[in-house]
Design a protein around this motif. Structure first.
Motif, PDB file in Angstrom:
ATOM      1  N   THR A   1       0.837  -1.205   0.000  1.00 50.57           N
ATOM      2  CA  THR A   1       0.000   0.000   0.000  1.00 50.57           C
ATOM      3  C   THR A   1       0.871   1.253   0.000  1.00 50.57           C
ATOM      4  N   GLU A   2       1.929   1.226   0.775  1.00 52.38           N
ATOM      5  CA  GLU A   2       2.835   2.373   0.788  1.00 52.38           C
ATOM      6  C   GLU A   2       3.495   2.555  -0.576  1.00 52.38           C
ATOM      7  N   ILE A   3       3.869   1.476  -1.207  1.00 53.93           N
ATOM      8  CA  ILE A   3       4.481   1.563  -2.538  1.00 53.93           C
ATOM      9  C   ILE A   3       3.506   2.164  -3.543  1.00 53.93           C
ATOM     10  N   VAL A   4       2.268   1.676  -3.537  1.00 54.38           N
ATOM     11  CA  VAL A   4       1.261   2.207  -4.464  1.00 54.38           C
ATOM     12  C   VAL A   4       1.004   3.678  -4.169  1.00 54.38           C
ATOM     13  N   TYR A   5       0.955   4.036  -2.907  1.00 55.40           N
ATOM     14  CA  TYR A   5       0.747   5.441  -2.538  1.00 55.40           C
ATOM     15  C   TYR A   5       1.898   6.308  -3.049  1.00 55.40           C
ATOM     16  N   LEU A   6       3.128   5.866  -2.829  1.00 57.41           N
ATOM     17  CA  LEU A   6       4.280   6.643  -3.282  1.00 57.41           C
ATOM     18  C   LEU A   6       4.349   6.736  -4.796  1.00 57.41           C
ATOM     19  N   LEU A   7       3.960   5.667  -5.485  1.00 56.93           N
ATOM     20  CA  LEU A   7       3.935   5.724  -6.949  1.00 56.93           C
ATOM     21  C   LEU A   7       2.894   6.719  -7.442  1.00 56.93           C
ATOM     22  N   ASN A   8       1.782   6.807  -6.737  1.00 56.74           N
ATOM     23  CA  ASN A   8       0.713   7.727  -7.148  1.00 56.74           C
ATOM     24  C   ASN A   8       0.949   9.163  -6.700  1.00 56.74           C
ATOM     25  N   LYS A   9       1.420   9.358  -5.477  1.00 60.16           N
ATOM     26  CA  LYS A   9       1.523  10.704  -4.909  1.00 60.16           C
ATOM     27  C   LYS A   9       2.955  11.223  -4.815  1.00 60.16           C
ATOM     28  N   GLY A  10       3.918  10.314  -4.694  1.00 63.50           N
ATOM     29  CA  GLY A  10       5.298  10.741  -4.493  1.00 63.50           C
ATOM     30  C   GLY A  10       5.527  11.201  -3.061  1.00 63.50           C
ATOM     31  N   ASP A  11       6.732  11.691  -2.799  1.00 61.70           N
ATOM     32  CA  ASP A  11       7.077  12.219  -1.480  1.00 61.70           C
ATOM     33  C   ASP A  11       8.030  13.382  -1.685  1.00 61.70           C
ATOM     34  N   THR A  12       7.509  14.581  -1.525  1.00 58.68           N
ATOM     35  CA  THR A  12       8.311  15.777  -1.795  1.00 58.68           C
ATOM     36  C   THR A  12       9.436  15.983  -0.788  1.00 58.68           C
ATOM     37  N   ILE A  13       9.296  15.461   0.413  1.00 57.60           N
ATOM     38  CA  ILE A  13      10.329  15.639   1.433  1.00 57.60           C
ATOM     39  C   ILE A  13      11.624  14.944   1.022  1.00 57.60           C
ATOM     40  N   VAL A  14      11.502  13.754   0.461  1.00 62.63           N
ATOM     41  CA  VAL A  14      12.702  13.020   0.023  1.00 62.63           C
ATOM     42  C   VAL A  14      12.900  13.152  -1.488  1.00 62.63           C
ATOM     43  N   THR A  15      12.200  14.071  -2.101  1.00 53.06           N
ATOM     44  CA  THR A  15      12.252  14.366  -3.545  1.00 53.06           C
ATOM     45  C   THR A  15      11.998  13.132  -4.405  1.00 53.06           C
ATOM     46  N   TRP A  16      10.998  12.363  -4.017  1.00 57.19           N
ATOM     47  CA  TRP A  16      10.558  11.237  -4.828  1.00 57.19           C
ATOM     48  C   TRP A  16       9.297  11.697  -5.547  1.00 57.19           C
TER      49      TRP A  16
ATOM     50  N   GLU B   1       6.061  11.506  -8.134  1.00 54.55           N
ATOM     51  CA  GLU B   1       5.094  10.462  -8.464  1.00 54.55           C
ATOM     52  C   GLU B   1       5.437   9.878  -9.834  1.00 54.55           C
ATOM     53  N   MET B   2       5.166   8.587 -10.005  1.00 58.17           N
ATOM     54  CA  MET B   2       5.565   7.894 -11.224  1.00 58.17           C
ATOM     55  C   MET B   2       4.389   7.416 -12.059  1.00 58.17           C
ATOM     56  N   CYS B   3       3.204   7.484 -11.523  1.00 59.23           N
ATOM     57  CA  CYS B   3       2.058   6.924 -12.240  1.00 59.23           C
ATOM     58  C   CYS B   3       1.679   7.726 -13.484  1.00 59.23           C
ATOM     59  N   SER B   4       2.060   8.995 -13.547  1.00 56.52           N
ATOM     60  CA  SER B   4       1.794   9.740 -14.783  1.00 56.52           C
ATOM     61  C   SER B   4       2.722   9.265 -15.904  1.00 56.52           C
ATOM     62  N   SER B   5       3.901   8.775 -15.542  1.00 53.08           N
ATOM     63  CA  SER B   5       4.841   8.254 -16.536  1.00 53.08           C
ATOM     64  C   SER B   5       4.632   6.771 -16.804  1.00 53.08           C
ATOM     65  N   TYR B   6       4.102   6.040 -15.837  1.00 51.13           N
ATOM     66  CA  TYR B   6       3.884   4.590 -15.946  1.00 51.13           C
ATOM     67  C   TYR B   6       2.451   4.237 -15.545  1.00 51.13           C
ATOM     68  N   PRO B   7       1.445   4.711 -16.277  1.00 48.44           N
ATOM     69  CA  PRO B   7       0.054   4.479 -15.857  1.00 48.44           C
ATOM     70  C   PRO B   7      -0.358   3.008 -15.888  1.00 48.44           C
ATOM     71  N   HIS B   8       0.106   2.263 -16.881  1.00 46.52           N
ATOM     72  CA  HIS B   8      -0.256   0.843 -16.984  1.00 46.52           C
ATOM     73  C   HIS B   8       0.321   0.060 -15.803  1.00 46.52           C
ATOM     74  N   PHE B   9       1.553   0.348 -15.440  1.00 46.30           N
ATOM     75  CA  PHE B   9       2.198  -0.312 -14.313  1.00 46.30           C
ATOM     76  C   PHE B   9       1.426  -0.053 -13.026  1.00 46.30           C
ATOM     77  N   CYS B  10       1.036   1.184 -12.797  1.00 40.58           N
ATOM     78  CA  CYS B  10       0.330   1.551 -11.567  1.00 40.58           C
ATOM     79  C   CYS B  10      -1.059   0.927 -11.485  1.00 40.58           C
ATOM     80  N   SER B  11      -1.767   0.904 -12.607  1.00 41.16           N
ATOM     81  CA  SER B  11      -3.120   0.335 -12.563  1.00 41.16           C
ATOM     82  C   SER B  11      -3.072  -1.173 -12.332  1.00 41.16           C
ATOM     83  N   LYS B  12      -2.116  -1.850 -12.949  1.00 45.43           N
ATOM     84  CA  LYS B  12      -1.985  -3.293 -12.745  1.00 45.43           C
ATOM     85  C   LYS B  12      -1.548  -3.601 -11.312  1.00 45.43           C
ATOM     86  N   LEU B  13      -0.678  -2.772 -10.769  1.00 43.32           N
ATOM     87  CA  LEU B  13      -0.236  -2.960  -9.391  1.00 43.32           C
ATOM     88  C   LEU B  13      -1.364  -2.700  -8.405  1.00 43.32           C
ATOM     89  N   THR B  14      -2.221  -1.758  -8.695  1.00 40.61           N
ATOM     90  CA  THR B  14      -3.370  -1.476  -7.831  1.00 40.61           C
ATOM     91  C   THR B  14      -4.324  -2.667  -7.800  1.00 40.61           C
TER      92      THR B  14
END
Length: 188
Positions: free
Chosen positions: A118-133, A135-148
């Motif tokens: 769940t944390e991984i999916v959240y970070l892929l969708n929202k990112g984390d600005t504090i650690v400059t991560w 979000e990746m789901c805009s670049s990898y939408p198919h990966f994120c939807s399948k992982l969800t």
């Protein structure tokens, strides 16, 4: 009056064997449900990959938490299949205890696995600005939807094991009487 008590006792004895059979059926159905859900989770996660011309290829090997989810899913599928078979074998003397402990352990493992995924999916969708991560789901939408989808199936397996742990605890501890109240009130 005496016949009425005997009738009630006979009815209670008739009802008693039916409850364990229905509980055994629910238990077996839950265990059998875990197998295809876990296999689907594994398949969706392992085959999940997507390439992006700007950022490269993303697959489940890139994220350690997904490997943990796949491992826990594999363990739960194998255990669920073996425990379903063993629950119908009548020669195991104390099989309630043989199912109680692993059911509890797998419920906890599934909890940690779902939390990590769940944390991984959240970070892929929202990112984390504090650690400059970012979000990746805009670049990898198919990966994120399948992982969800894989995560949702994994959550269903978690709920199955939570119910199984309650059922196995009931089976293991129901033969014992509750502790009695040792305090007695005496009047002087």
């Amino acid at each position: 009056m005496r016949d009425n008590n005997n009738t009630r006792e006979e009815e209670r004895l008739k009802e008693q064997p039916q409850a364990p059979k229905s509980l055994k059926l629910i238990d077996s159905c839950l265990r059998l449900t875990v197998v295809p859900l876990s296999v689907a989770t594994i398949w969706l996660t392992v085959t999940n990959q997507q390439s992006n011309p700007d950022y490269g290829k993303l697959d489940y090997n890139s994220i350690m938490g997904l490997k943990y989810m796949v491992g826990v899913s594999a363990i739960s599928a194998i255990y669920a299949l073996l425990s379903t078979i063993s629950s119908w074998v009548t020669c195991l003397v104390s099989k309630t205890w043989l199912l109680f402990v692993p059911d509890q352990v797998l419920a906890y493992l599934m909890t940690t696995s779902v939390a990590g995924a769940t944390e991984i999916v959240y970070l892929l969708n929202k990112g984390d600005t504090i650690v400059t991560w970012s979000e990746m789901c805009s670049s990898y939408p198919h990966f994120c939807s399948k992982l969800t989808i894989a995560l949702v199936l994994h959550v269903f397996v978690l709920f199955s094991f939570l119910f199984l742990s309650v059922i196995s605890a009931y089976r293991a501890f129901s033969p014992f009487d509750p502790p009695c109240n040792s305090q007695t009130t005496t009047t002087a």
